[in-house]
Design a protein around this motif. Structure first.
Motif, mmCIF file in Angstrom:
data_model
loop_
_atom_site.group_PDB
_atom_site.id
_atom_site.type_symbol
_atom_site.label_atom_id
_atom_site.label_comp_id
_atom_site.label_asym_id
_atom_site.label_seq_id
_atom_site.Cartn_x
_atom_site.Cartn_y
_atom_site.Cartn_z
ATOM 1 N N ILE A 1 0.718 -1.297 0.099
ATOM 2 C CA ILE A 1 -0.102 -0.052 0.120
ATOM 3 C C ILE A 1 0.939 1.380 0.093
ATOM 4 O O ILE A 1 1.681 1.292 0.892
ATOM 5 N N ALA A 2 0.730 2.032 -0.999
ATOM 6 C CA ALA A 2 1.324 3.272 -0.816
ATOM 7 C C ALA A 2 0.763 4.262 -0.156
ATOM 8 O O ALA A 2 1.235 5.121 0.584
ATOM 9 N N THR A 3 -0.596 4.706 -0.433
ATOM 10 C CA THR A 3 -1.251 5.500 0.452
ATOM 11 C C THR A 3 -2.827 5.099 0.554
ATOM 12 O O THR A 3 -3.348 4.209 -0.154
ATOM 13 N N VAL A 4 -3.338 5.487 1.723
ATOM 14 C CA VAL A 4 -4.666 5.351 2.227
ATOM 15 C C VAL A 4 -5.595 6.617 2.558
ATOM 16 O O VAL A 4 -4.840 7.091 3.372
ATOM 17 N N ASN A 5 -6.772 6.983 1.913
ATOM 18 C CA ASN A 5 -7.204 8.098 2.337
ATOM 19 C C ASN A 5 -8.744 7.909 2.379
ATOM 20 O O ASN A 5 -9.207 7.038 1.527
ATOM 21 N N GLY A 6 -9.289 8.276 3.396
ATOM 22 C CA GLY A 6 -10.740 8.499 3.332
ATOM 23 C C GLY A 6 -11.276 7.926 4.704
ATOM 24 O O GLY A 6 -10.873 7.514 5.362
ATOM 25 N N SER A 7 -12.882 8.255 4.797
ATOM 26 C CA SER A 7 -13.314 8.408 6.191
ATOM 27 C C SER A 7 -13.796 6.800 6.343
ATOM 28 O O SER A 7 -13.934 6.387 7.498
ATOM 29 N N GLY A 8 -13.746 5.743 5.316
ATOM 30 C CA GLY A 8 -14.179 4.534 5.679
ATOM 31 C C GLY A 8 -12.893 3.540 5.741
ATOM 32 O O GLY A 8 -13.003 2.374 5.923
ATOM 33 N N CYS A 9 -11.628 4.210 5.693
ATOM 34 C CA CYS A 9 -10.336 3.510 6.009
ATOM 35 C C CYS A 9 -9.299 4.275 6.655
ATOM 36 O O CYS A 9 -8.510 4.624 6.147
ATOM 37 N N PRO A 10 -9.554 4.561 8.143
ATOM 38 C CA PRO A 10 -8.659 5.321 8.751
ATOM 39 C C PRO A 10 -7.240 4.693 8.864
ATOM 40 O O PRO A 10 -7.287 3.309 8.593
ATOM 41 N N ILE A 11 -6.120 5.382 8.909
ATOM 42 C CA ILE A 11 -4.945 4.730 9.092
ATOM 43 C C ILE A 11 -5.050 3.338 9.687
ATOM 44 O O ILE A 11 -5.277 3.600 11.056
ATOM 45 N N GLY A 12 -4.342 2.260 9.018
ATOM 46 C CA GLY A 12 -4.126 1.146 9.950
ATOM 47 C C GLY A 12 -5.460 0.161 9.910
ATOM 48 O O GLY A 12 -5.457 -1.039 10.642
ATOM 49 N N THR A 13 -6.242 0.741 9.073
ATOM 50 C CA THR A 13 -7.602 -0.210 9.141
ATOM 51 C C THR A 13 -7.866 -0.970 7.729
ATOM 52 O O THR A 13 -9.037 -1.574 7.562
ATOM 53 N N ALA A 14 -7.013 -0.883 6.945
ATOM 54 C CA ALA A 14 -7.244 -1.721 5.443
ATOM 55 C C ALA A 14 -5.932 -2.416 5.206
ATOM 56 O O ALA A 14 -4.597 -2.042 5.669
ATOM 57 N N ALA A 15 -5.911 -3.552 4.747
ATOM 58 C CA ALA A 15 -4.783 -4.270 4.517
ATOM 59 C C ALA A 15 -5.029 -5.005 3.314
ATOM 60 O O ALA A 15 -6.054 -5.251 2.613
#
Length: 216
Positions: free
Chosen positions: A43-57
């Motif tokens: 993962i390079a970047t994660v943004n959005g209200s549905g996936c706060p940092i650390g909640t997507a894998a």
């Protein structure tokens, strides 16, 4: 209570081909191959209200034919004492897909799984678009649910071989996924809470992206 999986397929209809067009169309089709060894994803970047940092894998399958995205905090809610901003959640993930030299890939099929509890009259919407860095964003693919609904859901999008969008050979470009969950109170009275989620505490609910591979 989760009772099962309601399958809603949203694949494109096959086009009818005349006898005269079959041979040229077949000749233009890319030669698909099995996934090569050495494929990795980060993962390079994660943004959005549905996936706060650390909640997507993200995890790639052993056969290199698919990868999965798992969320742990991706839920839209409406009704009751929920906030207006709770009715829409989104997540954009940029991934680095490292591919051995001489191969490239496209996304041939996507399976989305989740759970929804919708009171009578509430409308649930799931949307997604994905594209390679530097390319024009594709149109959103949209799936709908209407309450009363209390069940797991699964949506499947399939791309015909002739419409696959391939990463440019020899170029390292991030693969971007932008998803959205949205609820509309519709004809409901709004006093009861409804929700739609793509999160999972045990990893059983996930989105699966199936690769198509070809040699450059």
């Amino acid at each position: 209570m989760r009772k099962g999986i309601a399958l809603i397929a949203a694949g494109a209809s096959a086009l009818a081909l005349t006898a005269a067009s079959v041979a040229p169309a077949a000749a233009a089709m890319p030669r698909l191959v099995r996934g090569p060894d050495g494929v990795t994803i980060e993962i390079a970047t994660v943004n959005g209200s549905g996936c706060p940092i650390g909640t997507a894998a993200v995890a790639i399958s052993d056969d290199k034919e698919a990868f999965t995205v798992t969320y742990s905090d991706y839920m839209a809610q409406i009704g009751g004492s929920t906030k207006p901003t709770d009715a829409r959640k989104n997540c954009q993930i940029a991934m680095k897909v490292h591919v051995p030299q001489g191969f490239t890939y496209a996304i041939a099929q996507t399976d989305y799984r989740g759970y929804a509890f919708l009171n009578q009259g509430v409308k649930g919407i799931q949307r997604v678009t994905y594209y390679f860095q530097g390319n024009t964003q594709t149109e959103y693919l949209t799936h709908n649910l209407t309450g009363t609904y209390d069940n797991n859901f699964q949506f499947t999008d399939k791309v015909p071989v002739s419409q696959l969008v391939w990463r440019t050979c020899g170029e390292e470009r991030n693969f971007n996924i932008n998803t959205e969950l949205r609820l509309d109170k519709g004809t409901s009275d709004g006093s009861k809470v409804s929700f739609m989620a793509m999160d999972s505490t045990d990893g059983s609910i996930k989105t699966t992206y199936h690769f198509a591979w070809k040699k450059c």
